[in-house]
Design an enzyme around this catalytic site. Structure first.
Site, short mmCIF file in Angstrom:
data_model
loop_
_atom_site.label_atom_id
_atom_site.label_comp_id
_atom_site.label_asym_id
_atom_site.label_seq_id
_atom_site.Cartn_x
_atom_site.Cartn_y
_atom_site.Cartn_z
CB SER A 14 -26.36 -0.51 45.28
OG SER A 14 -25.70 -0.13 46.46
N GLY A 15 -28.49 -2.35 44.14
CA GLY A 15 -29.42 -2.76 43.11
C GLY A 15 -30.08 -4.10 43.40
CG HIS A 16 -28.19 -7.16 44.17
ND1 HIS A 16 -28.52 -7.52 42.89
CD2 HIS A 16 -26.83 -7.00 44.16
CE1 HIS A 16 -27.42 -7.56 42.14
NE2 HIS A 16 -26.39 -7.24 42.89
CE LYS A 27 -24.21 -10.84 45.97
NZ LYS A 27 -23.65 -9.76 46.82
CG ASP A 39 -18.78 -9.05 45.03
OD1 ASP A 39 -18.76 -8.63 43.87
OD2 ASP A 39 -19.70 -8.82 45.83
CG HIS A 92 -24.73 -8.48 38.91
ND1 HIS A 92 -24.34 -9.73 39.33
CD2 HIS A 92 -24.60 -7.67 39.98
CE1 HIS A 92 -23.99 -9.66 40.61
NE2 HIS A 92 -24.15 -8.44 41.02
#
Lengths: 332, 210
Positions: free
Chosen positions: A54-56, A104, A109, A218
């Site tokens: 999260s955060g994107h 990605k 990931d 990030h």
């Protein structure tokens, strides 16, 4: 740390509850933290899922809906989701035609998606994976984990989602995703750091007059730190490595994507787009389509990234096709 | 012998060490990664501790497998699959056992390390957790050859991990997010090697005097 949160531990859960409440016509949120298209599974349609830390936002959850993703798996902030999420997503969207995982290129990931794909196959679901690795800031060699997946992911999700919506089979959808990966390049920069809620302080320090060129999404420090320059100079620093890498040539038609990192206003992104247009004009490259805004962000980081995708008729057709998601909508 | 209770005490001690070092591990990760290692490990091991009380029978293999699957399901990132695989594979090597000889512990550890190497594809010197785990294994094997006690052997193992961890400082990362920094990753201690050292130091602490 100043953030609009209740507690660092509950940020993702609280956000997903908000997404579910706001967009119940488009998506539903199922355990364990998977955003699924409201009408999934669609019988006979290839499922397209993605996921990541999260955060994107709006990536990836904001791209679930008609003509784009069937499901998204948000991990903790900047942390890859766990295999249980991708397995649940894969099962939730499988309409019998198989499921594509758009991944990605980050070590975590890759490993978590691989484990999930193995589990899904064990349950009889056909799964393919395409890894997006478009960040030219990273030297692609044996000595790195390879290029990072950044802005090209957004374009891949839109284009591939359109093809799946139109009824393409799994092999076609997978090949199309690989085609996007083969024709897309990106690079980003930061004016400020960002603060992971659970960490409580900025990921890195950047002086008032400094910028970081080649930043990841990030807050990974980039390759070079230097004194702040003009928008024209910064655009050239990002665009030149992109153009030289593919390489993009005179006569090419491209989709030019100027993305904000989360803390940069649109006024500045349009300044960058104008500089990018000048550079591409000078090289005889036509901007046939564009996307400008905050689509793949890095929390509140100020900065931008540039992504160029070389277009052909097939890619253009799927880019233009209708899409209706919380984060991207046109054509209906 | 290393008993079932010893194994659980080790996992609990490591969980406490992760919590105590959450900010430190995250700080190390800020320098060359993405600032989440301590946070993720703490989330995972908090979940692990919650599972330990509910274990049915004193089966070391089953307990370690539960630790591993819980980590895979809760940690995310690269650490989830890597530490998860370590414990799952280690558990798989000692299924049904209520106590382990030092030799059995060493073999189980090597099986866990094999899982990490297989999915992480890291080699010694890549600036990863492997750089702590391999010297730890070598030190343990040397201690067993010397006929050391459990306590001495595990202490030497932890010392090996510590030396390996410290030796990551000048290395240039070739795996994981730190690899994107190239030369700029040199001069920083690897967060994964640091948590791996804590893992083995925790064992040395709880098994002291054996």
């Amino acid at each position: 740390m100043k953030k609009l949160i209740n507690a660092p531990e509950s940020v993702v859960d609280d956000e997903l509850a908000g997404v579910a409440a706001a967009h119940a016509d488009l998506v539903r949120v199922i355990e364990p933290n998977v955003v699924v298209r409201a009408d999934a599974p669609k019988k006979g349609k290839v499922g397209v899922i993605s996921g990541g830390g999260s955060g994107h936002e709006p990536m990836h959850g904001g791209f679930v809906g008609m003509g784009m993703l069937d499901a998204a798996c948000p991990g903790a902030v900047f942390t890859s989701p766990v295999p249980d999420q991708m397995l649940a997503a894969t099962k939730a969207v499988d309409g019998g035609a198989g499921v594509l995982h758009i991944v990605k290129n980050y070590t975590g990931d890759i490993m978590n998606f691989e484990l999930a794909a193995e589990m899904a196959r064990a349950e009889g679901i056909e799964v393919t994976s395409v890894v997006i690795a478009d960040d030219v800031a990273v030297k692609d060699s044996l000595y790195t984990a390879g290029r990072r997946g950044v802005g090209g992911t957004v374009l891949a999700e839109k284009i591939v989602g359109a093809a799946a919506e139109a009824g393409a089979d799994l092999a076609t959808v997978t090949a199309l995703c690989q085609k996007v990966q083969d024709n897309v390049r990106s690079m980003g920069m930061a004016l400020t750091s960002c603060t992971v809620p659970a960490a409580g302080k900025p990921t890195f320090e950047l002086g008032d007059d400094e910028m970081e060129i080649g930043i990841g999404i990030h807050g990974e420090p980039g390759r070079t730190r230097m004194k702040l320059a003009s928008a024209a100079e910064i655009t050239a620093m990002l665009a030149t490595p992109i153009l030289d890498d593919l390489p993009f040539k005179a006569g090419d038609k491209v989709l030019a994507f100027v993305n904000g990192m989360g803390g940069t206003p649109l006024i500045e992104l349009y300044v960058i787009f104008n500089e990018l247009k000048k550079i591409l004009d000078a090289r005889g490259i036509t901007i046939a389509r564009n996307l400008i805004g905050n689509y793949i962000t890095s929390l509140e980081m100020a900065g931008c990234s540039i992504t160029l995708l070389r277009l052909d008729d097939e890619l253009t057709k799927h880019w233009d096709a209708p899409v209706h998601t919380p984060g991207l909508r046109w054509g209906r | 012998m290393i008993s079932y209770d010893d194994i659980l005490a080790w996992v609990r001690r490591f969980a406490a060490a992760v919590t105590a070092n959450k900010a430190y591990l995250t700080e190390l990760d800020s320098a060359i990664g993405d600032a989440d290692h301590g946070i993720n490990m703490d989330r995972g091991f908090t979940a692990v501790v919650g599972k330990l009380d509910g274990l049915a029978s004193p089966d070391i293999g089953a307990a370690l497998k539960t630790v591993g699957t819980t980590l895979v399901s809760t940690v995310g990132g690269a650490s989830g699959p890597l530490y998860g695989m370590f414990f799952m594979q280690m558990g798989g090597a000692v299924t049904g056992k209520e106590a382990l000889t030092l030799e059995e512990f060493a073999t189980a550890f090597e099986t866990g390390l094999g899982g990490v190497l297989r999915i992480g594809k890291a080699e010694p010197g890549d600036k990863t957790m492997v750089d702590a785990l391999i010297p730890a294994r070598d030190a343990l094997r040397a201690a067993i050859a010397d006929g050391a006690s459990v306590s001495d052997a595990i202490t030497r193992m932890a010392d090996g991990a510590e030396q390996g961890m410290l030796a990551t400082v000048p290395l240039v990362a070739r795996k994981g997010r730190a690899s994107y920094l190239g030369e700029r990753s040199a001069g920083h201690q690897d967060p994964g090697a640091t948590s791996s050292h804590l893992l083995l130091r925790s064992a040395a602490e709880v098994w002291a005097g054996r």
